[in-house]
Write a protein that holds these residues in place. Structure first.
Motif, PDB file in Angstrom:
ATOM      1  N   THR A 288       0.828  -1.203   0.000  1.00 23.92           N
ATOM      2  CA  THR A 288       0.000   0.000   0.000  1.00 23.92           C
ATOM      3  C   THR A 288       0.863   1.255   0.000  1.00 23.92           C
ATOM      4  O   THR A 288       0.606   2.212  -0.735  1.00 23.92           O
ATOM      5  CB  THR A 288      -0.920   0.001   1.239  1.00 23.92           C
ATOM      6  N   ASP A 297      -4.035   4.994  -5.272  1.00 22.56           N
ATOM      7  CA  ASP A 297      -4.795   4.590  -4.089  1.00 22.56           C
ATOM      8  C   ASP A 297      -4.924   3.072  -4.070  1.00 22.56           C
ATOM      9  O   ASP A 297      -5.595   2.480  -4.930  1.00 22.56           O
ATOM     10  CB  ASP A 297      -6.178   5.247  -4.116  1.00 22.56           C
ATOM     11  N   ALA A 298      -4.275   2.433  -3.123  1.00 24.03           N
ATOM     12  CA  ALA A 298      -4.261   0.969  -3.066  1.00 24.03           C
ATOM     13  C   ALA A 298      -5.628   0.388  -2.761  1.00 24.03           C
ATOM     14  O   ALA A 298      -5.873  -0.807  -3.001  1.00 24.03           O
ATOM     15  CB  ALA A 298      -3.247   0.497  -2.018  1.00 24.03           C
ATOM     16  N   ARG A 299      -6.544   1.188  -2.225  1.00 23.41           N
ATOM     17  CA  ARG A 299      -7.883   0.686  -1.899  1.00 23.41           C
ATOM     18  C   ARG A 299      -8.865   0.864  -3.048  1.00 23.41           C
ATOM     19  O   ARG A 299      -9.991   0.363  -2.997  1.00 23.41           O
ATOM     20  CB  ARG A 299      -8.420   1.406  -0.655  1.00 23.41           C
ATOM     21  N   ALA A 300      -8.469   1.572  -4.077  1.00 24.03           N
ATOM     22  CA  ALA A 300      -9.350   1.837  -5.215  1.00 24.03           C
ATOM     23  C   ALA A 300      -9.333   0.659  -6.189  1.00 24.03           C
ATOM     24  O   ALA A 300      -8.436  -0.192  -6.146  1.00 24.03           O
ATOM     25  CB  ALA A 300      -8.895   3.106  -5.934  1.00 24.03           C
ATOM     26  N   PRO A 301     -10.314   0.583  -7.088  1.00 25.49           N
ATOM     27  CA  PRO A 301     -10.266  -0.438  -8.150  1.00 25.49           C
ATOM     28  C   PRO A 301      -9.024  -0.196  -9.021  1.00 25.49           C
ATOM     29  O   PRO A 301      -8.740   0.928  -9.428  1.00 25.49           O
ATOM     30  CB  PRO A 301     -11.556  -0.201  -8.939  1.00 25.49           C
ATOM     31  N   VAL A 348      -5.388   3.413 -11.442  1.00 23.95           N
ATOM     32  CA  VAL A 348      -6.698   3.490 -10.787  1.00 23.95           C
ATOM     33  C   VAL A 348      -7.775   3.568 -11.871  1.00 23.95           C
ATOM     34  O   VAL A 348      -7.670   4.360 -12.807  1.00 23.95           O
ATOM     35  CB  VAL A 348      -6.761   4.725  -9.864  1.00 23.95           C
ATOM     36  N   GLY A 385      -8.749  -4.321  -5.310  1.00 20.82           N
ATOM     37  CA  GLY A 385      -7.751  -3.635  -4.494  1.00 20.82           C
ATOM     38  C   GLY A 385      -6.399  -4.273  -4.689  1.00 20.82           C
ATOM     39  O   GLY A 385      -6.220  -5.179  -5.524  1.00 20.82           O
ATOM     40  N   SER A 386      -5.407  -3.840  -3.930  1.00 17.18           N
ATOM     41  CA  SER A 386      -4.038  -4.309  -4.121  1.00 17.18           C
ATOM     42  C   SER A 386      -3.871  -5.789  -3.828  1.00 17.18           C
ATOM     43  O   SER A 386      -2.957  -6.422  -4.346  1.00 17.18           O
ATOM     44  CB  SER A 386      -3.094  -3.494  -3.238  1.00 17.18           C
ATOM     45  N   SER A 387      -4.755  -6.388  -3.015  1.00 18.60           N
ATOM     46  CA  SER A 387      -4.607  -7.795  -2.667  1.00 18.60           C
ATOM     47  C   SER A 387      -4.818  -8.714  -3.866  1.00 18.60           C
ATOM     48  O   SER A 387      -4.388  -9.865  -3.850  1.00 18.60           O
ATOM     49  CB  SER A 387      -5.592  -8.166  -1.549  1.00 18.60           C
TER      50      SER A 387
END
Length: 519
Positions: A288, A297-301, A348, A385-387
């Motif tokens: 992240t 943004d690592a939480r974004a699509p 993103v 997300g990044s995962s």
């Protein structure tokens, strides 16, 4: 340097203009003054020098011959010094200078030539001092704008304010890094890029509305990274202008070197990020942190793409720079990692996923229009997300790899659009694919190398022709019985029968695995 007008305007010299010469002659730069009484001083007079004479040569030489010798030497003009015995400039000298359009000045009896020489030296010193002061001011301005982040465009604006010349900086890939007062067409950028590949690069290239443009190489020894392009030919640039542009080119070399160093650091950081995603060894918070360092943004699509040139060689960094510029112009946060075979982009994506393919197709078209050559691009489905990035990264790279191996076809495709066998193989790592390929193709290659049996080429053509005997034999220029013997030998060496569906499937997958992991 100085001008004849500057000498005329110095009242203490009491110079009178008898023949002004062609338009602008009195304002042209004079290199120096030269005193002579030779009838033919041309071997000793340099171009642009102002000749001082008392006319002692006139006793045996006609004025027209003397003037012709000065014209041949490309002298700037003549100063005739009056003396007690000659109180006016000889009319034949005036007529000869007027006929030759050579400037002629008259110096009073009371003023010695030494006074003119001292005035010329003082004017020369003032000119050099002014040039030096301008160079220092210019250096300060260039230093300020570059250290302040103004970059290449800021440096051009500094020079433009001083010289009011149309300028551009073009790199070896034919991309305009900055432009002021001009807009280069694609063929003009290409002309500059080709010129930069020559050693040494030419000083003039045939572009622009005039007879040509002047190149000032930027960075590198023998292989400059870019060029400062002035849309004036060298013959139309004065010494002051050329010095200013050369100074700007030196400063731009520092700016481009700084940018290259920053790119190397960013590329290494981005490459480590890609390795971290593929290995799955990085902690989530570290992944992240690295993405956010690039403004992602690592939480974004997140969408992943892999792009490369199709069938052409070129600097990966040039393609990465063009891609970064395209992402930035669209306001899309992205991280780009140039590799040896492709460039990975993580971006993103907040709009509907159904629009991703069309957007990437336009993106690839823009890169090609910018001079990046034929571009291919593979992309993945959007990760939540990044995962989920590892799967997306593998899919994008495999899609790009398959497109790269195809001599024709679409330039942009998603992993989901590829055949099912590609999807299956794409989920295997490179060592597994290599073992699959070598296990079946290795024996054929050994046999071909030892006995020149052409088994692997035969297998490739047979599968490409959907196992049609007649079509395969015709392409290979062999008899059908010869083809049958080769296929039987392939069966014996691999344990897979190319005449059976399951055998053809295994052999086909081995060829595809070899393609995915080949050089």
């Amino acid at each position: 340097m100085f001008t004849m007008r500057a000498l005329v305007e110095a009242r203490e010299l009491r110079l009178v203009v008898l023949v002004p010469g062609p338009p602008g002659a009195l304002d042209a730069d004079v290199d120096w003054v030269h005193n002579t009484e030779l009838s033919d001083p041309s071997p000793y007079v340099g171009p642009g020098e102002l000749v001082m004479t008392n006319g002692l040569w006139s006793q045996g030489t006609p004025a027209v011959d003397f003037v012709a010798n000065l014209v041949r030497a490309r002298a700037a003009g003549v100063v005739f010094g009056l003396r007690d015995s000659v109180r006016r400039t000889p009319p034949d000298l005036v007529d000869a200078c007027r006929a030759a359009d050579l400037p002629l000045l008259e110096l009073a009896v009371e003023v010695p030539f030494t006074a003119l020489s001292h005035a010329a030296a003082a004017a020369y010193a003032r000119r050099r001092q002014g040039t030096l002061e301008a160079s220092v001011r210019r250096a300060d301005a260039l230093t300020d704008v570059i250290s302040g982040g103004g970059g290449t465009a800021g440096a051009l604006r500094v020079i433009r304010r001083e010289l009011d010349l149309p300028l551009a900086v073009v790199d070896r890939a034919g991309r305009a890094l900055a432009q002021v007062g001009v807009r280069l067409a694609e063929h003009e950028r290409t002309t500059v890029a080709v010129a930069l590949t020559r050693r040494p690069p030419p000083l003039e290239v045939p572009i622009g509305s005039e007879r040509g443009a002047t190149l000032f190489p930027i960075g590198g020894f023998g292989a400059p990274a870019a060029a400062l392009v002035c849309f004036r030919p060298p013959a139309h640039l004065g010494e002051f202008e050329q010095g200013a542009l050369q100074q700007a080119a030196h400063f731009l070399s520092l700016e481009i070197a700084r940018r290259r160093a920053e790119q190397a650091i960013e590329n290494r950081f981005a490459g480590e990020l890609v390795d971290m995603i593929l290995s799955g060894m990085g902690a989530p918070h570290e992944l992240t942190h690295r993405l956010e360092a690039f403004g992602v943004d690592a939480r974004a699509p997140l969408a992943v793409c892999a792009l490369a040139r199709r069938g052409t060689d070129g600097d990966q960094q040039d393609l990465a720079d063009a891609a970064a510029e395209a992402f930035a112009s669209d306001g899309v946060p992205a991280v780009l990692a140039p590799g040896s075979r492709d460039i990975v982009g993580i971006l993103v994506w907040r709009t509907p996923e159904t629009e991703l393919g069309a957007w990437f197709d336009r993106f690839a078209a823009r890169l090609e229009e910018a001079g990046s050559g034929p571009v291919i691009l593979g992309f993945s489905s959007v990760a939540a997300g990044s995962s989920q990035l590892r799967t997306s990264l593998v899919e994008a790279r495999q899609a790009c790899r398959i497109l790269m191996r195809q001599p024709s076809g679409p330039r942009v495709a998603s992993f989901a659009e590829l055949p099912s066998y590609a999807a299956l193989l794409g989920r295997l790592d490179a060592p597994t694919l290599r073992r699959m390929a070598d296990g079946l193709l290795g024996p054929l290659r050994e046999q071909d190398a030892a006995r020149n049996t052409h088994l692997e080429p035969t297998l490739r053509v047979f599968l490409d022709q959907d196992a049609q005997f007649a079509a395969t034999a015709e392409i290979l220029f062999v008899h059908v019985n010869t083809l049958r013997k080769r296929l039987a030998r392939i069966r014996d060496l691999t344990g897979r029968d190319p005449l059976l569906t399951e055998g053809r499937v295994d052999l086909f997958l081995a060829l595809q695995a070899d393609m995915m992991t080949g050089p």
